[in-house]
Design a protein around this motif. Structure first.
Motif, PDB file in Angstrom:
ATOM      1  N   GLU A  18       0.822  -1.211   0.000  1.00 53.42           N
ATOM      2  CA  GLU A  18       0.000   0.000   0.000  1.00 53.42           C
ATOM      3  C   GLU A  18       0.860   1.265   0.000  1.00 53.42           C
ATOM      4  O   GLU A  18       0.506   2.267  -0.624  1.00 53.42           O
ATOM      5  N   LEU A  19       1.994   1.224   0.696  1.00 49.91           N
ATOM      6  CA  LEU A  19       2.892   2.385   0.702  1.00 49.91           C
ATOM      7  C   LEU A  19       3.473   2.628  -0.686  1.00 49.91           C
ATOM      8  O   LEU A  19       3.654   3.780  -1.098  1.00 49.91           O
ATOM      9  N   ASN A  20       3.767   1.551  -1.405  1.00 52.07           N
ATOM     10  CA  ASN A  20       4.255   1.702  -2.785  1.00 52.07           C
ATOM     11  C   ASN A  20       3.221   2.383  -3.664  1.00 52.07           C
ATOM     12  O   ASN A  20       3.552   3.236  -4.491  1.00 52.07           O
ATOM     13  N   LYS A  21       1.958   1.996  -3.477  1.00 55.69           N
ATOM     14  CA  LYS A  21       0.875   2.634  -4.238  1.00 55.69           C
ATOM     15  C   LYS A  21       0.789   4.120  -3.888  1.00 55.69           C
ATOM     16  O   LYS A  21       0.601   4.974  -4.761  1.00 55.69           O
ATOM     17  N   LEU A  22       0.911   4.410  -2.584  1.00 56.70           N
ATOM     18  CA  LEU A  22       0.834   5.796  -2.140  1.00 56.70           C
ATOM     19  C   LEU A  22       1.970   6.623  -2.726  1.00 56.70           C
ATOM     20  O   LEU A  22       1.772   7.772  -3.141  1.00 56.70           O
ATOM     21  N   LEU A  23       3.158   6.040  -2.783  1.00 53.53           N
ATOM     22  CA  LEU A  23       4.300   6.755  -3.363  1.00 53.53           C
ATOM     23  C   LEU A  23       4.067   7.088  -4.833  1.00 53.53           C
ATOM     24  O   LEU A  23       4.409   8.179  -5.303  1.00 53.53           O
ATOM     25  N   LYS A  24       3.478   6.138  -5.558  1.00 58.67           N
ATOM     26  CA  LYS A  24       3.156   6.389  -6.972  1.00 58.67           C
ATOM     27  C   LYS A  24       2.151   7.528  -7.096  1.00 58.67           C
ATOM     28  O   LYS A  24       2.247   8.387  -7.973  1.00 58.67           O
ATOM     29  N   PHE A  25       1.161   7.520  -6.203  1.00 62.65           N
ATOM     30  CA  PHE A  25       0.153   8.576  -6.223  1.00 62.65           C
ATOM     31  C   PHE A  25       0.784   9.931  -5.905  1.00 62.65           C
ATOM     32  O   PHE A  25       0.496  10.941  -6.565  1.00 62.65           O
ATOM     33  N   LEU A  26       1.648   9.959  -4.877  1.00 59.24           N
ATOM     34  CA  LEU A  26       2.287  11.213  -4.487  1.00 59.24           C
ATOM     35  C   LEU A  26       3.181  11.747  -5.601  1.00 59.24           C
ATOM     36  O   LEU A  26       3.272  12.962  -5.815  1.00 59.24           O
ATOM     37  N   ASP A  27       3.835  10.833  -6.310  1.00 57.60           N
ATOM     38  CA  ASP A  27       4.672  11.243  -7.437  1.00 57.60           C
ATOM     39  C   ASP A  27       3.824  11.900  -8.522  1.00 57.60           C
ATOM     40  O   ASP A  27       4.193  12.942  -9.083  1.00 57.60           O
ATOM     41  N   THR A  28       2.669  11.294  -8.817  1.00 53.93           N
ATOM     42  CA  THR A  28       1.755  11.857  -9.810  1.00 53.93           C
ATOM     43  C   THR A  28       1.181  13.180  -9.319  1.00 53.93           C
ATOM     44  O   THR A  28       1.067  14.149 -10.077  1.00 53.93           O
ATOM     45  N   ALA A  29       0.815  13.208  -8.018  1.00 55.04           N
ATOM     46  CA  ALA A  29       0.228  14.414  -7.442  1.00 55.04           C
ATOM     47  C   ALA A  29       1.195  15.593  -7.495  1.00 55.04           C
ATOM     48  O   ALA A  29       0.790  16.739  -7.717  1.00 55.04           O
ATOM     49  N   SER A  30       2.478  15.321  -7.316  1.00 54.43           N
ATOM     50  CA  SER A  30       3.476  16.401  -7.321  1.00 54.43           C
ATOM     51  C   SER A  30       3.608  17.053  -8.691  1.00 54.43           C
ATOM     52  O   SER A  30       4.125  18.169  -8.813  1.00 54.43           O
ATOM     53  N   LYS A  31       3.120  16.358  -9.720  1.00 57.18           N
ATOM     54  CA  LYS A  31       3.177  16.900 -11.090  1.00 57.18           C
ATOM     55  C   LYS A  31       1.876  17.585 -11.490  1.00 57.18           C
ATOM     56  O   LYS A  31       1.767  18.140 -12.588  1.00 57.18           O
ATOM     57  N   ASN A  32       0.886  17.526 -10.593  1.00 54.16           N
ATOM     58  CA  ASN A  32      -0.402  18.154 -10.851  1.00 54.16           C
ATOM     59  C   ASN A  32      -0.226  19.673 -10.943  1.00 54.16           C
ATOM     60  O   ASN A  32       0.444  20.279 -10.111  1.00 54.16           O
ATOM     61  N   LYS A  33      -0.848  20.292 -11.928  1.00 53.24           N
ATOM     62  CA  LYS A  33      -0.635  21.734 -12.161  1.00 53.24           C
ATOM     63  C   LYS A  33      -1.127  22.581 -10.986  1.00 53.24           C
ATOM     64  O   LYS A  33      -0.523  23.605 -10.650  1.00 53.24           O
ATOM     65  N   ASP A  34      -2.233  22.164 -10.362  1.00 58.18           N
ATOM     66  CA  ASP A  34      -2.746  22.918  -9.217  1.00 58.18           C
ATOM     67  C   ASP A  34      -1.822  22.797  -8.018  1.00 58.18           C
ATOM     68  O   ASP A  34      -1.680  23.741  -7.228  1.00 58.18           O
ATOM     69  N   VAL A  35      -1.210  21.642  -7.847  1.00 57.55           N
ATOM     70  CA  VAL A  35      -0.256  21.442  -6.754  1.00 57.55           C
ATOM     71  C   VAL A  35       0.994  22.275  -7.009  1.00 57.55           C
ATOM     72  O   VAL A  35       1.497  22.973  -6.126  1.00 57.55           O
ATOM     73  N   LYS A  36       1.491  22.214  -8.232  1.00 58.05           N
ATOM     74  CA  LYS A  36       2.718  22.932  -8.589  1.00 58.05           C
ATOM     75  C   LYS A  36       2.558  24.453  -8.511  1.00 58.05           C
ATOM     76  O   LYS A  36       3.530  25.185  -8.340  1.00 58.05           O
ATOM     77  N   SER A  37       1.302  24.908  -8.622  1.00 56.49           N
ATOM     78  CA  SER A  37       1.061  26.356  -8.566  1.00 56.49           C
ATOM     79  C   SER A  37       1.158  26.899  -7.142  1.00 56.49           C
ATOM     80  O   SER A  37       1.197  28.114  -6.937  1.00 56.49           O
ATOM     81  N   SER A  38       1.178  25.985  -6.148  1.00 57.53           N
ATOM     82  CA  SER A  38       1.299  26.395  -4.742  1.00 57.53           C
ATOM     83  C   SER A  38       2.574  25.789  -4.162  1.00 57.53           C
ATOM     84  O   SER A  38       2.666  24.582  -3.966  1.00 57.53           O
ATOM     85  N   LYS A  39       3.546  26.635  -3.896  1.00 55.18           N
ATOM     86  CA  LYS A  39       4.838  26.162  -3.401  1.00 55.18           C
ATOM     87  C   LYS A  39       4.693  25.420  -2.064  1.00 55.18           C
ATOM     88  O   LYS A  39       5.319  24.384  -1.830  1.00 55.18           O
ATOM     89  N   LYS A  40       3.830  25.949  -1.176  1.00 57.41           N
ATOM     90  CA  LYS A  40       3.628  25.315   0.130  1.00 57.41           C
ATOM     91  C   LYS A  40       3.011  23.928  -0.013  1.00 57.41           C
ATOM     92  O   LYS A  40       3.405  22.984   0.677  1.00 57.41           O
ATOM     93  N   THR A  41       2.041  23.819  -0.925  1.00 57.04           N
ATOM     94  CA  THR A  41       1.368  22.526  -1.136  1.00 57.04           C
ATOM     95  C   THR A  41       2.343  21.500  -1.711  1.00 57.04           C
ATOM     96  O   THR A  41       2.407  20.359  -1.249  1.00 57.04           O
ATOM     97  N   LEU A  42       3.113  21.938  -2.716  1.00 52.39           N
ATOM     98  CA  LEU A  42       4.093  21.042  -3.328  1.00 52.39           C
ATOM     99  C   LEU A  42       5.127  20.601  -2.293  1.00 52.39           C
ATOM    100  O   LEU A  42       5.493  19.418  -2.218  1.00 52.39           O
ATOM    101  N   ASN A  43       5.555  21.536  -1.467  1.00 58.21           N
ATOM    102  CA  ASN A  43       6.553  21.232  -0.436  1.00 58.21           C
ATOM    103  C   ASN A  43       6.005  20.212   0.579  1.00 58.21           C
ATOM    104  O   ASN A  43       6.709  19.296   0.997  1.00 58.21           O
TER     105      ASN A  43
END
Length: 384
Positions: free
Chosen positions: A264-289
């Motif tokens: 399950e942690l491996n799945k979560l890591l894949k999700f977090l990797d994808t999430a970090s590339k999300n444009k809305d996430v990348k537009s907020s430095k605090k959120t990306l961090n």
């Protein structure tokens, strides 16, 4: 009584193949079996008549196929709604409703399946009057604890805005509950291993005190144990056997659950990797961090689980060596003992639970911090 099997399937496999869900995961096998139990003569008669077999099997099979079609349709519908849901709470509610519906329909089918099986036999009896004297019982079996469903976080899109990312990250709370259970199992395993080791030390001490008398003993220890080494030695052997068995079962639980958590942690890591590339996430430095910090902490937790699995393998050897030593003491004459002479397995096999616990707490804190940050970001955007 002999058993005539009418239906014997894994409902999980059948439903997954038919519905092909991408968001809802049926976690365990759902073995389902419908059968008739008849006395020996009845079974022999049916066994010799293929046409008779078909007449008995068809009604129950048809009933089961109807159940499969209905549940597959329900699963497809629930899976689509889970993928469209915007929050983790909405997703869980859909899964809970589907689970209850599935349970109710299977319970109803249990009664129907038994009735169909008995009715089929009733028709057969009308055709062959000699079957009237045969004793019969309908059997319907469903694997216990089978209906276990979860939302697969890897299936939640990380491209659907911050709300979708938030929902996916919130799913980590379920993983943390699994991780806590693993921590508690590891504590139990360590406790049991210490008990086994302590009693092995007692055996070694008792052996050393009576080594001379034991070396001349002919036959196994059981015959002269009370005369030479005392009843306490036998009691200690029994304690080692019992505790070693408990340790083996607990360690197996650690290995099985560590594999589940790691998966399950491996799945979560894949999700977090994808999430970090999300444009809305990348537009907020605090959120990306916050997501990157969570990612780092999850990776560290996964590393600790890998270490735990490696240590558990050493525990397997400890268990095996202890079994050999006890078998030797009980069934081989003392002059031929090897394991107790070379010192037994008097070592600690400790799963590093304190280190694991501290890393787990950090991962939990980072996860909650990421959730708080994304929720804050969403509020700010709504207010703007």
């Amino acid at each position: 009584m002999a058993t005539i099997v009418l239906v014997d399937h894994d409902l999980k496999q059948v439903l997954t193949a038919k519905a092909k869900p991408s968001a809802i995961k049926l976690e365990k096998k759902i073995p389902i079996k419908i059968a008739l139990q008849v006395d020996g003569k009845g079974n022999e008669a049916v066994d010799k008549d293929p046409l008779l077999q078909a007449k008995i099997t068809k009604p129950a099979t048809k009933s089961y196929q109807t159940l499969v079609i209905t549940l597959a349709s329900d699963l497809m519908d629930a899976d689509k709604r889970v993928q469209k849901a915007k929050t983790a709470a909405e997703r869980q509610k859909i899964v809970d409703i589907f689970t209850k519906t599935m349970q109710a329909k299977i319970a109803k089918h249990k009664t129907l399946g038994e009735q169909k099986a008995i009715a089929a036999w009733g028709k057969v009896k009308k055709e062959k009057r000699e079957y009237l004297n045969y004793k019969l019982k309908a059997v319907y079996e469903l694997g216990s604890d089978a209906l276990s469903l979860t939302v697969d976080i890897a299936s939640i899109p990380a491209s659907g805005g911050l709300s979708a990312v938030l929902a996916g990250i919130k799913a980590f709370r379920t993983i943390m509950k699994m991780s806590l259970k693993l921590y508690q199992m590891s504590l139990s395993a360590n406790k049991m291993q210490k008990k086994v080791k302590k009693h092995l030390e007692t055996l070694k001490k008792q052996y050393n005190g009576d080594k001379k008398e034991l070396s001349g003993l002919k036959g196994t220890l059981k015959a002269a144990a009370n005369k030479i080494i005392g009843a306490k030695f036998i009691t200690t052997i029994d304690s080692v056997k019992s505790e070693n068995d408990q340790y083996e079962k607990t360690l197996l639980g650690v290995k099985v659950n560590s594999h589940k958590v790691a998966k399950e942690l491996n799945k979560l890591l894949k999700f977090l990797d994808t999430a970090s590339k999300n444009k809305d996430v990348k537009s907020s430095k605090k959120t990306l961090n916050s997501i990157e910090k969570m990612n780092d902490s999850v990776r560290k937790l996964l590393d600790r689980i890998i270490t735990m699995q490696e240590t558990a393998e050493k525990g397997d050897k400890f268990i095996a060596d202890t079994k050999i030593a006890i078998n030797e003491i009980e069934n081989i004459e003392p002059s031929k003992w090897k394991y107790i002479k070379k010192g037994l397995v008097l070592v600690d096999i400790m799963l590093e639970v304190d280190d694991y616990s501290s890393v787990q707490k950090v991962a939990e804190q980072m996860g909650e911090a990421a959730i708080d940050q994304i929720e804050s970001e969403l509020k700010d955007r709504m207010a703007a």
